[in-house]
Design a protein around this motif. Structure first.
Motif, PDB file in Angstrom:
ATOM      1  N   SER A 134     -16.135  -2.660 -15.993  1.00  0.00           N
ATOM      2  CA  SER A 134     -16.172  -1.289 -15.514  1.00  0.00           C
ATOM      3  C   SER A 134     -15.965  -1.240 -14.089  1.00  0.00           C
ATOM      4  O   SER A 134     -15.323  -0.695 -13.336  1.00  0.00           O
ATOM      5  CB  SER A 134     -17.357  -0.517 -15.908  1.00  0.00           C
ATOM      6  OG  SER A 134     -18.860  -1.255 -15.341  1.00  0.00           O
ATOM      7  N   TRP A 173     -10.460   0.685 -19.318  1.00  0.00           N
ATOM      8  CA  TRP A 173     -10.941   0.940 -17.915  1.00  0.00           C
ATOM      9  C   TRP A 173      -9.912   1.330 -17.285  1.00  0.00           C
ATOM     10  O   TRP A 173      -9.910   2.375 -16.462  1.00  0.00           O
ATOM     11  CB  TRP A 173     -11.995  -0.004 -17.509  1.00  0.00           C
ATOM     12  CG  TRP A 173     -13.053  -0.299 -18.005  1.00  0.00           C
ATOM     13  CD1 TRP A 173     -13.636  -1.049 -18.811  1.00  0.00           C
ATOM     14  CD2 TRP A 173     -13.989   0.686 -18.185  1.00  0.00           C
ATOM     15  NE1 TRP A 173     -14.723  -1.028 -19.405  1.00  0.00           N
ATOM     16  CE2 TRP A 173     -15.237   0.260 -19.128  1.00  0.00           C
ATOM     17  CE3 TRP A 173     -14.515   1.959 -17.606  1.00  0.00           C
ATOM     18  CZ2 TRP A 173     -16.321   0.817 -19.289  1.00  0.00           C
ATOM     19  CZ3 TRP A 173     -15.606   2.608 -17.574  1.00  0.00           C
ATOM     20  CH2 TRP A 173     -16.663   1.965 -18.626  1.00  0.00           C
ATOM     21  N   PRO A 174      -8.677   0.662 -17.065  1.00  0.00           N
ATOM     22  CA  PRO A 174      -7.614   1.136 -16.077  1.00  0.00           C
ATOM     23  C   PRO A 174      -7.094   2.480 -16.284  1.00  0.00           C
ATOM     24  O   PRO A 174      -6.614   3.305 -15.578  1.00  0.00           O
ATOM     25  CB  PRO A 174      -6.528   0.031 -16.268  1.00  0.00           C
ATOM     26  CG  PRO A 174      -7.374  -1.017 -16.777  1.00  0.00           C
ATOM     27  CD  PRO A 174      -8.389  -0.679 -17.619  1.00  0.00           C
ATOM     28  N   SER A 202      -8.692   9.962 -13.684  1.00  0.00           N
ATOM     29  CA  SER A 202      -9.795  10.423 -13.195  1.00  0.00           C
ATOM     30  C   SER A 202      -9.674  11.297 -12.267  1.00  0.00           C
ATOM     31  O   SER A 202     -10.467  11.882 -11.287  1.00  0.00           O
ATOM     32  CB  SER A 202     -10.749   9.506 -13.142  1.00  0.00           C
ATOM     33  OG  SER A 202     -10.370   8.541 -11.990  1.00  0.00           O
ATOM     34  N   LYS A 226      -9.410   5.138 -15.034  1.00  0.00           N
ATOM     35  CA  LYS A 226      -9.342   5.429 -13.703  1.00  0.00           C
ATOM     36  C   LYS A 226      -8.076   6.039 -13.142  1.00  0.00           C
ATOM     37  O   LYS A 226      -8.231   7.000 -12.503  1.00  0.00           O
ATOM     38  CB  LYS A 226      -9.073   3.932 -13.109  1.00  0.00           C
ATOM     39  CG  LYS A 226      -8.944   3.905 -11.375  1.00  0.00           C
ATOM     40  CD  LYS A 226      -8.912   2.585 -10.810  1.00  0.00           C
ATOM     41  CE  LYS A 226      -8.733   2.595  -9.683  1.00  0.00           C
ATOM     42  NZ  LYS A 226      -8.582   1.232  -8.800  1.00  0.00           N
ATOM     43  N   ALA A 275     -11.983  -0.399 -13.147  1.00  0.00           N
ATOM     44  CA  ALA A 275     -12.059   0.883 -12.897  1.00  0.00           C
ATOM     45  C   ALA A 275     -12.787   1.237 -11.500  1.00  0.00           C
ATOM     46  O   ALA A 275     -12.863   2.557 -11.356  1.00  0.00           O
ATOM     47  CB  ALA A 275     -12.692   1.610 -13.996  1.00  0.00           C
TER      48      ALA A 275
END
Length: 346
Positions: A105, A63-64, A70, A67, A109
């Motif tokens: 999540s 998740w990191p 994104s 992020k 993130a």
């Protein structure tokens, strides 16, 4: 105006091997891998980064990294289910795994929306399905994950903001959320072990009001049951037992500042936390609340399926204290929730 949600691929992993091409959301986005965000036009066109979450049973989703690639777009999990390695069952293990996906999540993130792939579906011959509610040909099955999902849906409402929370126990996963009016703190604690975690101390803002505790677990057979209240965190902490393999929510009612207009001067708001007594109620309960200014107020009573069973209040009310008496006659035994809305605040 059209919101574009992309790429909605099902995996959030560290790498993308040939067999997985088309699965990895990071691979689709990452400019370093030739992903779509290497193109300025693509960056400008995408409003929301959407991903599915089908491969995180081992808590390996990166998740990191998602992020970081994104481009500061809002992140949504737009589809998730428990896959073949976690078929539906009646125990809380399935619910705990899913709750940890949500937890990871959200906390790793800053995901701001989480959606199951299906609310309702029929049971296939193999017995593996991830919908919240299942029909097996004869009856409706409601797995524990339905109630685990509702731990988030019932208590973390639109507009809540995630605030920092840490845990010094690797098997206790904690996140916390502050209401828009800053009068309620929801703390979600997930115990992924088969043992009770006794006398867990939670450090939080001080409050003179009791903390309400709700749980989804196996023993006793809780669905999303209010366990009751624990002593108020007058000194900035409270203690509670966390049931084995459980998802538990603690609702901390924060003491409001005296001058509420400093917080929301342009909107009518609740300046005193609503309270209901007695709780549980039989045959009646009274809901008390107060308004800082004249506003339109609605109070609805819901069952555990999210259906409105009573409209208690619907009209314009003046500033000051108010109360409404709820008559339980005609209501089936069970757990009920009420939603109090004043102006734009819930």
């Amino acid at each position: 105006h059209i919101d574009i949600i992309a790429p909605e691929s099902p995996e959030v992993s560290n790498t993308n091997i040939p067999a997985d091409v088309g699965k990895n959301c990071i691979y689709y986005l990452d400019p370093a891998q030739g992903g779509m965000f290497a193109d300025t036009a693509a960056v400008n066109s995408v409003d929301i980064v959407g991903t599915h979450d089908y491969f995180d049973e081992g808590n390996t989703a990166n998740w990191p990294k998602l992020k970081s690639v994104s481009n500061n777009k809002p992140l949504w999990v737009t589809e998730v289910c428990t896959s073949s390695s976690l078929p539906y069952d009646i125990t809380s293990k399935n619910a705990v795994v899913q709750a940890k996906w949500i937890h990871r999540s959200f906390t790793l993130a800053d995901v701001s929306a989480f959606c199951m792939y299906s609310f309702y579906d029929t049971l296939p011959p193999a017995g593996n399905i991830g919908a919240l509610v299942i029909y097996n040909g004869n009856s409706v099955i409601i797995p524990k994950r339905y109630y685990g999902f509702k731990q988030f849906v019932n208590f973390i409402r639109p507009g809540y903001v995630r605030v920092n929370a840490t845990s010094n126990n690797n098997n206790l996963h904690v996140s916390s959320y502050l209401s828009p009016a800053e009068d309620t703190l929801a703390i979600v604690a997930i115990n992924d072990t088969g043992i009770v975690l006794p006398i867990v101390t939670f450090v939080c803002p001080a409050s003179t009001l009791p903390v309400m505790q709700y749980a989804t677990c196996d023993v006793p057979d809780y669905s999303t049951t209010q366990l009751g209240s624990v002593p108020s965190p007058v000194s900035g902490s409270f203690v509670a037992d966390i049931q084995a393999m459980s998802i538990e929510t603690f609702i901390v009612s924060l003491n409001r500042p005296t001058d509420i207009t400093n917080y929301h001067s342009s909107q009518p708001v609740l300046y005193d936390l609503s309270q209901n007594y007695p709780n549980p109620f039989n045959p009646t309960t009274t809901i008390r609340y107060a308004l800082s200014s004249r506003s339109h107020v609605t109070i609805d009573l819901f069952n555990t399926l999210g259906q409105i069973v009573r409209e208690l209040v619907n009209g314009d009310l003046e500033a000051g204290p108010h109360e409404v008496r709820v008559d339980a006659s005609g209501l089936a035994s069970g757990v009920y929730f009420y939603r109090l809305r004043a102006g734009n605040f819930i």
